[in-house]
Design an enzyme around this catalytic site. Sequence first.
Site, PDB file in Angstrom:
ATOM      1  CB  THR A  10      50.834  17.338  31.106  1.00 14.25           C
ATOM      2  OG1 THR A  10      51.966  18.076  30.789  1.00 14.25           O
ATOM      3  CG2 THR A  10      50.936  15.889  31.465  1.00 14.25           C
ATOM      4  CB  VAL A  11      46.186  17.636  33.253  1.00 14.82           C
ATOM      5  CG1 VAL A  11      44.650  16.998  33.546  1.00 14.82           C
ATOM      6  CG2 VAL A  11      47.224  17.357  34.107  1.00 14.82           C
ATOM      7  CE  LYS A  90      47.955  20.386  42.024  1.00 14.03           C
ATOM      8  NZ  LYS A  90      48.550  19.049  41.254  1.00 14.03           N
ATOM      9  N   GLY A 119      45.384  12.006  42.051  1.00 13.92           N
ATOM     10  CA  GLY A 119      45.394  11.752  40.316  1.00 13.92           C
ATOM     11  C   GLY A 119      44.343  10.602  40.091  1.00 13.92           C
ATOM     12  CB  ILE A 121      43.806   7.345  43.996  1.00 19.08           C
ATOM     13  CG1 ILE A 121      45.109   7.015  43.574  1.00 19.08           C
ATOM     14  CG2 ILE A 121      43.256   6.416  45.222  1.00 19.08           C
ATOM     15  CD1 ILE A 121      46.240   7.421  44.587  1.00 19.08           C
ATOM     16  N   GLY A 173      56.228  13.687  33.437  1.00 21.32           N
ATOM     17  CA  GLY A 173      55.041  14.572  33.423  1.00 21.32           C
ATOM     18  C   GLY A 173      54.294  14.534  34.993  1.00 21.32           C
ATOM     19  CG  ASP A 187      50.898  18.967  44.804  1.00 17.03           C
ATOM     20  OD1 ASP A 187      50.405  19.239  43.658  1.00 17.03           O
ATOM     21  OD2 ASP A 187      51.083  17.735  45.077  1.00 17.03           O
ATOM     22  CE  LYS A 191      47.960  16.749  44.567  1.00 17.85           C
ATOM     23  NZ  LYS A 191      49.212  15.968  44.181  1.00 17.85           N
ATOM     24  N   GLY A 288      50.445  12.155  36.644  1.00 16.14           N
ATOM     25  CA  GLY A 288      50.739  11.517  35.225  1.00 16.14           C
ATOM     26  C   GLY A 288      49.587  12.089  34.449  1.00 16.14           C
TER      27      GLY A 288
HETATM   28  N1  HSE Z   1      52.846  17.358  40.786  1.00 18.92           N
HETATM   29  C1  HSE Z   1      51.640  16.523  41.175  1.00 18.92           C
HETATM   30  C2  HSE Z   1      52.581  15.252  42.227  1.00 18.92           C
HETATM   31  C3  HSE Z   1      50.901  16.288  40.217  1.00 18.92           C
HETATM   32  O1  HSE Z   1      53.661  15.172  41.664  1.00 18.92           O
HETATM   33  O2  HSE Z   1      51.782  14.422  42.636  1.00 18.92           O
HETATM   34  C4  HSE Z   1      49.470  15.538  40.598  1.00 18.92           C
HETATM   35  O3  HSE Z   1      48.844  16.471  41.424  1.00 18.92           O
END
Ligand code: HSE
Length: 383
Positions: A10-11, A90, A119, A121, A173, A187, A191, A288
């Site tokens: 995706t990325v 990350k 993302g 930002i 996504g 996640d 971060k 996304g």
């Molecule tokens: N799965 C992560 C989210 C993707 O939903 O923020 C972006 O890091």
Amino acid sequence: MKIALLGYGTVGSGTAECLRNHPMEGVDLAKVLDKRKIDEIKEILTDNIDDILNDGTIETVVEVMGGEEPAYTFVKSALLKGKNVVSANKLMLSRHYDELVNLAREKNLSLSFSAAAGGSIPWLFNLLRAKRVDNILNVGGVMNGTTNFILDKMQTGDGADFDKVLKEAQAKGYAEADPTADIDGLDVKAKIALSCDIAYSKMIDPDDIPALGIRYVTKNDIDNFKAMGYNCRLIGRGEKIGDEVAVYVEPMLFKPDAAEYTLAGAGNIISYLGEKMGKQSYFGLGAGKEPTGAAIVNDLYDIAAGISIFDMAQCVGKTKCRPELVCHEYYVRTNTEFDRSIVKETVGDNAFITKKISVASMHELAQKIIADGKEIFAASIAE
Ligand code: HSE
């Protein structure tokens, strides 16, 4: 500058698309590493990392494979071979921050990772700039698009069902390959660890950060929040307390006067509090294909222009996350016995608000209940 892309998921495909749509003179995508057969990039596709590492014409590697291995080995090898790296990974970066940042500095190379938190930002980018001129007192906020998408739908979408909304987030996504990483706060651990690493120039081990996720949130909880005038968000936070840093991930309840209250869809809102600059917040799309691809391409173009802000990142050792140093009141709903001495008031038939207790105590209690096979949903109340 010739570049190679490690991963075309995706990325990775979002990055290639952005490079095609917004080319920069002199920046060329020369190779893509992926095990699959992908017709649209067949001329530059390889399944052998050595084709990239041993190609002296490739100056910069973009790692968008996700997961700790083989991403870590590939990134370290690329730096050792004298190549700049851009990564959105990350988990890998937060686990190897000290080694990789110091290796890049030693070799006079760029290691950039805007897309690893926030993302599209420019969060880490601006945090680095703020940190060089101010004392950062705290960092954090809503850093996961998937869980915000789920909570937003549940809170505004007539009580939409958790599993159904999660499937929608996957289709868009936003979610990780294994969405439990989103839902259980893993996640956000990575971060907020990276954000603290940058803010405090010391590495926080993401695996030490206590995290409560949103797996057990129910429609009943959402109704309780509404009755009390709150909206719930999953947050990550790091707070400087003396020479220590308290770091944690948990659902938090916000009143309508907070910016987090109305944050829609896969949005993120992340802030720092500078001693002199005050509070500055950054918000936008946190997940996304296209937004994340755009953040990666911006990092690439900064490297090509010789102005990568990430060259200023430093790491001078490790520090422990100290969740025992911060106290909150919590909303708690559980189907098991609970220490009533910490209950301040009840909410409906089956939930209550605690007196102020430490983040460490609340997380330990909740993890014990979960380990015993029982259910608990706990959310702190924002001050
Ligand atoms: N799965 C992560 C989210 C993707 O939903 O923020 C972006 O890091």
